[in-house]
Motif scaffolding. Sequence first.
Motif, PDB file in Angstrom:
ATOM      1  N   GLN A  29       0.835  -1.199   0.000  1.00 30.60           N
ATOM      2  CA  GLN A  29       0.000   0.000   0.000  1.00 30.60           C
ATOM      3  C   GLN A  29       0.874   1.257   0.000  1.00 30.60           C
ATOM      4  N   ALA A  30       1.948   1.221   0.787  1.00 30.70           N
ATOM      5  CA  ALA A  30       2.857   2.373   0.847  1.00 30.70           C
ATOM      6  C   ALA A  30       3.540   2.612  -0.495  1.00 30.70           C
ATOM      7  N   ARG A  31       3.898   1.554  -1.194  1.00 34.28           N
ATOM      8  CA  ARG A  31       4.532   1.723  -2.515  1.00 34.28           C
ATOM      9  C   ARG A  31       3.589   2.412  -3.494  1.00 34.28           C
ATOM     10  N   VAL A  36       1.723   7.407  -6.397  1.00 34.87           N
ATOM     11  CA  VAL A  36       0.590   8.273  -6.716  1.00 34.87           C
ATOM     12  C   VAL A  36       0.787   9.674  -6.131  1.00 34.87           C
ATOM     13  N   LEU A  37       1.250   9.733  -4.898  1.00 31.23           N
ATOM     14  CA  LEU A  37       1.411  11.022  -4.219  1.00 31.23           C
ATOM     15  C   LEU A  37       2.777  11.651  -4.453  1.00 31.23           C
ATOM     16  N   ARG A  38       3.673  10.892  -5.115  1.00 33.02           N
ATOM     17  CA  ARG A  38       5.005  11.377  -5.492  1.00 33.02           C
ATOM     18  C   ARG A  38       5.822  11.801  -4.270  1.00 33.02           C
ATOM     19  N   LEU A  87      -6.627   8.262  -5.824  1.00 30.60           N
ATOM     20  CA  LEU A  87      -6.151   7.053  -5.156  1.00 30.60           C
ATOM     21  C   LEU A  87      -7.040   5.840  -5.416  1.00 30.60           C
ATOM     22  N   ALA A  88      -8.281   6.065  -5.784  1.00 35.80           N
ATOM     23  CA  ALA A  88      -9.276   4.999  -5.818  1.00 35.80           C
ATOM     24  C   ALA A  88      -8.901   3.842  -6.739  1.00 35.80           C
ATOM     25  N   GLU A  89      -8.532   4.133  -7.981  1.00 37.03           N
ATOM     26  CA  GLU A  89      -8.325   3.057  -8.952  1.00 37.03           C
ATOM     27  C   GLU A  89      -7.141   2.151  -8.603  1.00 37.03           C
ATOM     28  N   PRO A  90      -5.954   2.699  -8.341  1.00 34.51           N
ATOM     29  CA  PRO A  90      -4.842   1.790  -8.016  1.00 34.51           C
ATOM     30  C   PRO A  90      -5.059   1.009  -6.736  1.00 34.51           C
ATOM     31  N   LEU A  91      -5.660   1.627  -5.733  1.00 33.64           N
ATOM     32  CA  LEU A  91      -5.875   0.913  -4.481  1.00 33.64           C
ATOM     33  C   LEU A  91      -6.982  -0.126  -4.621  1.00 33.64           C
ATOM     34  N   ASP A  95      -6.391  -4.042  -3.722  1.00 36.00           N
ATOM     35  CA  ASP A  95      -7.202  -4.762  -2.741  1.00 36.00           C
ATOM     36  C   ASP A  95      -7.950  -5.944  -3.347  1.00 36.00           C
ATOM     37  N   ALA A  96      -8.481  -5.778  -4.538  1.00 39.43           N
ATOM     38  CA  ALA A  96      -9.340  -6.799  -5.123  1.00 39.43           C
ATOM     39  C   ALA A  96      -8.584  -7.853  -5.913  1.00 39.43           C
ATOM     40  N   GLU A  97      -7.428  -7.503  -6.443  1.00 41.63           N
ATOM     41  CA  GLU A  97      -6.718  -8.421  -7.342  1.00 41.63           C
ATOM     42  C   GLU A  97      -5.308  -8.769  -6.860  1.00 41.63           C
ATOM     43  N   TYR A  98      -4.506  -7.767  -6.622  1.00 44.39           N
ATOM     44  CA  TYR A  98      -3.079  -8.004  -6.396  1.00 44.39           C
ATOM     45  C   TYR A  98      -2.806  -8.798  -5.122  1.00 44.39           C
TER      46      TYR A  98
END
Length: 267
Positions: A29-31, A36-38, A87-91, A95-98
């Motif tokens: 999650q931190a990565r 995303v937040l650079r 943030l929504a799409e990558p997270l 959560d659902a796949e990775y």
Amino acid sequence: MIKAVLFDLDDTLIDINLGAFMARYLAGQARILSRVLRVAPPFAYLAVVEGYLRIDSFSRTDDLTSERLFFQTVCRRVGRPLDLDVLAEPLAYYDAEYIDRFRGGIVQAGPRAGSHEAIEAARSLGLEVALATNPVFSLAVDRTRMRWGEIDPAVFAGVSHWANSRRSKPCARYYQEFVSSLGLVPQECLMVGNDAGRDFPRPAIGMPTAYVGHGRPGRGVFRGSLLELAHRLPELVVSLNEREGRGAGGQASPSRPTDSYHDRTRR
């Protein structure tokens, strides 16, 4: 009268090395947040840890969902504006796949003996079942862990997660709000969990807890394995209903009625 059974998830309905899962989950999650937040990965990781500490704090006074508080904390910590849309799409993918690939290795997640029997025992009694897992993850993460335990999400009348909760375990407010979402009060629910520190509401709110962990908490209305609970659930529910009836009738309820119940069932 008992109308519902609330089940914890980790090490109750599923086997999992929760500490290892948390370590992998937070690092990943931190990565994502770093990219995303650079911000530098170490700063993102510290922000994530602070976010979880905030949502899990027993001294919280805010009225935010845990999800909102987490991202608000992270973004403030790294000096970025809060933008959940970015943030929504990558997270969501994470959560659902990775995270499904976390199941093996040191996490060692899988079905737990007695889980299906306990759920079906409750349903056979006409009781609702709900998943009262500690709400520090998204619903997608809860569903992934259910899948690892071969648990069908459709059996649950409700599932707690960080988007529908404003406190975490063992805060009494978490339990009160969750059972209220089911249209019930705490006295109508039996909590089933393995964690003596989190699966007993604090302060007590009149909700009994069946303990299926390895310790011996004196507050439990049952102590034993999940499979034993499945076999003894009808008698336990009758015992709890009788105790409630005696209390409602003005007679003193015994302070530890189900210690004697548990001792009786183990002889």
